[in-house]
Design a protein around this motif. Structure first.
Motif, PDB file in Angstrom:
ATOM      1  N   ARG A 123       0.840  -1.212   0.000  1.00  0.00           N
ATOM      2  CA  ARG A 123       0.000   0.000   0.000  1.00  0.00           C
ATOM      3  C   ARG A 123       0.865   1.249   0.000  1.00  0.00           C
ATOM      4  O   ARG A 123       0.600   2.207  -0.737  1.00  0.00           O
ATOM      5  CB  ARG A 123      -0.894   0.024   1.234  1.00  0.00           C
ATOM      6  CG  ARG A 123      -2.090  -0.901   1.233  1.00  0.00           C
ATOM      7  CD  ARG A 123      -2.905  -0.680   2.510  1.00  0.00           C
ATOM      8  NE  ARG A 123      -3.304   0.715   2.634  1.00  0.00           N
ATOM      9  CZ  ARG A 123      -3.487   1.347   3.795  1.00  0.00           C
ATOM     10  NH1 ARG A 123      -3.283   0.727   4.934  1.00  0.00           N
ATOM     11  NH2 ARG A 123      -3.857   2.613   3.802  1.00  0.00           N
ATOM     12  N   ALA A 124       1.894   1.245   0.834  1.00  0.00           N
ATOM     13  CA  ALA A 124       2.781   2.405   0.916  1.00  0.00           C
ATOM     14  C   ALA A 124       3.500   2.641  -0.412  1.00  0.00           C
ATOM     15  O   ALA A 124       3.700   3.788  -0.828  1.00  0.00           O
ATOM     16  CB  ALA A 124       3.795   2.210   2.041  1.00  0.00           C
ATOM     17  N   THR A 125       3.876   1.560  -1.078  1.00  0.00           N
ATOM     18  CA  THR A 125       4.545   1.702  -2.374  1.00  0.00           C
ATOM     19  C   THR A 125       3.600   2.307  -3.402  1.00  0.00           C
ATOM     20  O   THR A 125       4.003   3.166  -4.200  1.00  0.00           O
ATOM     21  CB  THR A 125       5.047   0.337  -2.869  1.00  0.00           C
ATOM     22  OG1 THR A 125       5.939  -0.220  -1.893  1.00  0.00           O
ATOM     23  CG2 THR A 125       5.775   0.471  -4.193  1.00  0.00           C
ATOM     24  N   SER A 131       2.196   9.439  -5.591  1.00  0.00           N
ATOM     25  CA  SER A 131       2.655  10.780  -5.221  1.00  0.00           C
ATOM     26  C   SER A 131       3.695  11.288  -6.213  1.00  0.00           C
ATOM     27  O   SER A 131       3.685  12.467  -6.598  1.00  0.00           O
ATOM     28  CB  SER A 131       3.237  10.762  -3.805  1.00  0.00           C
ATOM     29  OG  SER A 131       2.251  10.445  -2.850  1.00  0.00           O
ATOM     30  N   GLN A 132       4.583  10.399  -6.638  1.00  0.00           N
ATOM     31  CA  GLN A 132       5.586  10.791  -7.626  1.00  0.00           C
ATOM     32  C   GLN A 132       4.947  11.107  -8.979  1.00  0.00           C
ATOM     33  O   GLN A 132       5.366  12.044  -9.666  1.00  0.00           O
ATOM     34  CB  GLN A 132       6.610   9.666  -7.784  1.00  0.00           C
ATOM     35  CG  GLN A 132       7.451   9.420  -6.544  1.00  0.00           C
ATOM     36  CD  GLN A 132       8.388   8.243  -6.724  1.00  0.00           C
ATOM     37  OE1 GLN A 132       9.295   8.262  -7.550  1.00  0.00           O
ATOM     38  NE2 GLN A 132       8.166   7.194  -5.954  1.00  0.00           N
ATOM     39  N   LEU A 429      -0.229  14.953   1.547  1.00  0.00           N
ATOM     40  CA  LEU A 429      -0.962  14.889   2.808  1.00  0.00           C
ATOM     41  C   LEU A 429      -1.904  13.693   2.816  1.00  0.00           C
ATOM     42  O   LEU A 429      -1.977  12.942   3.803  1.00  0.00           O
ATOM     43  CB  LEU A 429      -1.730  16.187   3.022  1.00  0.00           C
ATOM     44  CG  LEU A 429      -2.629  16.271   4.257  1.00  0.00           C
ATOM     45  CD1 LEU A 429      -1.826  16.054   5.536  1.00  0.00           C
ATOM     46  CD2 LEU A 429      -3.352  17.609   4.301  1.00  0.00           C
ATOM     47  N   LEU A 430      -2.627  13.485   1.724  1.00  0.00           N
ATOM     48  CA  LEU A 430      -3.525  12.334   1.641  1.00  0.00           C
ATOM     49  C   LEU A 430      -2.747  11.031   1.716  1.00  0.00           C
ATOM     50  O   LEU A 430      -3.191  10.054   2.344  1.00  0.00           O
ATOM     51  CB  LEU A 430      -4.323  12.399   0.341  1.00  0.00           C
ATOM     52  CG  LEU A 430      -5.342  13.541   0.217  1.00  0.00           C
ATOM     53  CD1 LEU A 430      -5.986  13.533  -1.151  1.00  0.00           C
ATOM     54  CD2 LEU A 430      -6.402  13.449   1.308  1.00  0.00           C
ATOM     55  N   ALA A 431      -1.565  10.994   1.083  1.00  0.00           N
ATOM     56  CA  ALA A 431      -0.740   9.784   1.133  1.00  0.00           C
ATOM     57  C   ALA A 431      -0.277   9.500   2.560  1.00  0.00           C
ATOM     58  O   ALA A 431      -0.286   8.350   3.011  1.00  0.00           O
ATOM     59  CB  ALA A 431       0.464   9.934   0.203  1.00  0.00           C
ATOM     60  N   ALA A 436      -4.369   7.594  -0.341  1.00  0.00           N
ATOM     61  CA  ALA A 436      -3.976   7.964  -1.705  1.00  0.00           C
ATOM     62  C   ALA A 436      -3.501   6.748  -2.477  1.00  0.00           C
ATOM     63  O   ALA A 436      -2.506   6.796  -3.187  1.00  0.00           O
ATOM     64  CB  ALA A 436      -2.888   9.037  -1.661  1.00  0.00           C
ATOM     65  N   GLU A 437      -4.228   5.631  -2.331  1.00  0.00           N
ATOM     66  CA  GLU A 437      -3.874   4.408  -3.029  1.00  0.00           C
ATOM     67  C   GLU A 437      -4.927   4.080  -4.079  1.00  0.00           C
ATOM     68  O   GLU A 437      -5.932   4.765  -4.199  1.00  0.00           O
ATOM     69  CB  GLU A 437      -3.732   3.266  -2.026  1.00  0.00           C
ATOM     70  CG  GLU A 437      -2.650   3.505  -0.994  1.00  0.00           C
ATOM     71  CD  GLU A 437      -3.104   3.226   0.420  1.00  0.00           C
ATOM     72  OE1 GLU A 437      -3.790   2.204   0.643  1.00  0.00           O
ATOM     73  OE2 GLU A 437      -2.811   4.047   1.311  1.00  0.00           O
TER      74      GLU A 437
END
Length: 493
Positions: A123-125, A131-132, A429-431, A436-437
């Protein structure tokens, strides 16, 4: 509060309908990255690696069946012994673990926690890649706007220089005015080359992340459900941030690791079944020479069987008494890993709090900068008109016009940069809040990757000869995309 992006989707659709049919949307760019970004597809493969650890650990507690076969030729036979010329020995053995001190149970539990941690890391990835992509998308829009502003500035300064030279020819201006116009034009051309270089870098970054050349990019849609206060943002982040949830799962895995290490000091019990078969392949010497005292040697038949079989069923137990201090070292090592996991969880929590608060502050600050830059653009545009009007009646100099034009350009660049920064900060911020997934963005035309599907599949496999299809690359290559230069980047010259 799980984020729903219905507003984002409807806004993106409206922008796509309103703009040219070829315009790329942010949603489309995110969908391409979701399907073919190598960082994301590689993270999915890594998660499948982690899934298999549960099966590997579970296998240590299941029956083990082995078969062996040995063939031998006797080339030297001891004198006086009955032997066969050759023999074939077969053995079938099964061992069923009954008790291993909790080693398997705790290793499986630890592996399951690592699987859950890996799912959170995935999820973090996703959030990181998205985001990138959002940053690259907005960078292209920002740098394209800056290039167009600088091109317009060069054209305006070129016109100014021509007019200044004409007025110099008639004696209305001095050589100093012409030199000032020439100097400002050359500086503007240098700024334009720098802006074009920055645009090329942004577009190449976009290609590396999305896997496709950016065409005309539609303005990004507004992001809904942003928090009102930094405390609200932090509260959500502590609950939903995937990095923090992964650290929590890894801490649980370390706890089970201590229990598994402790099992090395406990007894082990297994049920054992073994069957043996020996076949002399009709080479057994079935007679023996016997010589009684005072008599001639005689050959006596032995009637030995050509094949022998045996079977054993029983229990096997081992009781560790002394192992050189190895088990205690393993326990201490596992406890140190658990301590490390505690500290890592707090470290991640600190980082999440910092990222969330920083992103919130950056977003709010960028919004203030946007309002200030919009006012500055309006004021500078009005000022430039006034300076030009006053110059026409001799109350302003050429350098004042040039300065007014430069101040307007600077304000316009600040405005487009602030808009980019505000959007990127809002998405960051959402991430940080864990919202933000892909499952939050509701990407159209994209089949969401379910990491639990592979886990459920492999967990039910007990066959030693199972395997997946031959691996093939999922991500797309970008080596065939054309190299960019000032002549082929989009935008009017």
């Amino acid at each position: 509060m799980r984020l729903t992006y219905s507003v984002l989707i409807s806004s993106a659709a409206a922008l796509a309908l309103a703009g040219p049919s070829a315009a790329e949307t942010l949603q489309g760019a995110l969908a391409k990255a979701y399907n073919a970004n190598p960082t994301l597809t590689g993270a999915r493969a890594q998660q499948r690696v982690t899934d298999e650890d549960v099966v590997i650990q579970r296998a240590q507690g299941l029956p083990n069946v082995t078969a062996s076969s040995t063939f031998g030729e006797n080339v030297v036979v001891p004198t006086g012994q009955v032997s066969a010329g050759r023999q074939l020995q077969n053995q079938l053995q099964m061992s069923v673990p009954i008790y291993q001190g909790g080693l398997v149970k705790n290793n499986v539990r630890a592996a399951n926690q690592r699987v859950l941690a890996g799912q959170e890391t995935l999820r973090a990835t996703e959030a990181s890649v998205f985001s990138q992509v959002v940053a690259a998308y907005n960078d292209v829009i920002r740098d394209q706007a800056i290039v167009e502003l600088n091109r317009a500035n060069v054209r305006q300064l070129d016109v100014n220089l021509t007019a200044t030279r004409d007025r110099f020819e008639v004696g209305d201006l001095t050589r100093t005015d012409v030199a000032q116009s020439e100097a400002r034009l050359q500086l503007a051309r240098g700024d334009l080359r720098t802006a074009e270089s920055n645009l090329i870098s942004s577009r190449e970054r976009y290609i590396a992340l999305v896997g496709d050349v950016p065409g005309e990019l539609a303005p990004p849609p507004p992001l809904p459900n942003l928090p009102d206060t930094p405390d609200q943002a932090v509260e959500i982040a502590i609950r939903d941030n995937p990095d923090l949830l992964a650290a929590n799962r890894n801490r649980e895995a370390a706890r089970y690791g201590v229990r598994a290490a402790d099992a090395s000091r406990l007894p082990r019990l297994s049920a054992v079944a073994r069957g043996n078969s020996t076949n002399y392949l009709n080479s057994l010497q079935n007679t023996q020479i016997v010589q009684q005292p005072g008599q001639d040697p005689t050959e006596v038949p032995l009637n030995l069987p050509n094949q022998q079989t045996s079977a054993v069923i029983g229990l096997s137990a081992s009781f560790p008494l002394y192992q050189g201090g190895g088990p205690s070292a393993q326990v201490r090592q596992a406890q140190a890993r658990q301590s490390q996991a505690f500290e890592r969880e707090i470290e991640v929590e600190r980082s999440v709090v910092q990222q969330t608060r920083a992103a919130f502050a950056s977003w709010r600050a960028s919004q203030d900068v946007i309002r200030s830059a919009e006012a500055a653009v309006s004021a500078n545009r009005l000022s430039l008109e006034g300076v030009r009007a006053e110059n026409s009646v001799g109350n302003r100099t050429i350098i004042e016009i040039l300065n007014a034009e430069q101040e307007l350009l600077n304000a316009q660049v600040q405005l487009v940069t602030a808009r980019r920064n505000a959007y990127v900060a809002a998405f960051t911020l959402l991430a940080a809040m864990g919202q933000a997934e892909a499952r939050d963005l509701n990407l159209e035309g994209v089949a969401l990757y379910d990491p639990t599907r592979n886990y459920r599949r492999v967990k039910s496999v007990f066959w030693d000869w199972d395997s997946d299809p031959t691996p093939r690359p999922v991500a797309t290559r970008t080596v065939d995309t054309p190299a960019l230069n000032p002549e082929n980047i989009a935008g009017p010259k």
